[in-house]
Design a protein around this motif. Structure first.
Motif, PDB file in Angstrom:
ATOM      1  N   ARG A  19      -2.299   1.346  -6.237  1.00 45.41           N
ATOM      2  CA  ARG A  19      -2.491  -0.101  -6.163  1.00 45.41           C
ATOM      3  C   ARG A  19      -1.267  -0.724  -6.827  1.00 45.41           C
ATOM      4  NH1 ARG A  19      -7.701  -1.955  -8.706  1.00 45.41           N
ATOM      5  NH2 ARG A  19      -8.488  -1.367  -6.663  1.00 45.41           N
TER       6      ARG A  19
ATOM      7  N   ARG B  45       0.852  -1.194   0.000  1.00 48.08           N
ATOM      8  CA  ARG B  45       0.000   0.000   0.000  1.00 48.08           C
ATOM      9  C   ARG B  45       0.884   1.240   0.000  1.00 48.08           C
ATOM     10  NH1 ARG B  45      -3.088  -3.003  -1.682  1.00 48.08           N
ATOM     11  NH2 ARG B  45      -4.656  -4.131  -0.553  1.00 48.08           N
TER      12      ARG B  45
ATOM     13  N   ALA C  31      -4.273   7.208  -3.553  1.00 49.81           N
ATOM     14  CA  ALA C  31      -3.911   5.830  -3.199  1.00 49.81           C
ATOM     15  C   ALA C  31      -3.499   5.045  -4.439  1.00 49.81           C
ATOM     16  CB  ALA C  31      -5.077   5.140  -2.517  1.00 49.81           C
TER      17      ALA C  31
END
Length: 102
Positions: free
Chosen positions: A54, A44, A52
């Protein structure tokens, strides 16, 4: 045609005009990725301005390269505005693991 190659296997290929360049990395559109070559990783990371990330392990002929690719599935709107195009789901490859051939 620009290609991302890991272990001699072409993982992604797209026309240069279809790629997005961000911070020294070329991001390939989702449709340019070889089907079945990316497996979600447990890594993460959140970029302060993109959002964010991936991470993916790249699978090539029975071999697995840990965290060799990543994308931003839902980048911050401010990042999309800053880049000038929506790069949701576009995939970049770790330059230590992948050869980007033009």
């Amino acid at each position: 045609m620009v290609k991302a190659v890991i272990g001699g296997t072409v993982i992604a290929q797209a026309e240069r005009d279809d790629l997005i360049s961000l911070e020294g990395n070329l991001y390939f559109p989702p449709a340019a990725i070889r089907q079945g070559s990316l497996q979600p990783s447990s890594t993460r990371y959140t970029c302060p301005w993109k959002g964010a990330a991936r991470y993916y392990d790249v699978i090539t002929d029975g071999s697995q390269t840990h965290d060799a690719a990543w994308c931003y599935p839902h980048p911050h709107q401010s990042a999309v505005d800053r880049v000038g195009t929506d790069f949701s789901g576009y995939v970049a490859f770790d330059s230590r693991e992948a050869d980007i051939l033009d």
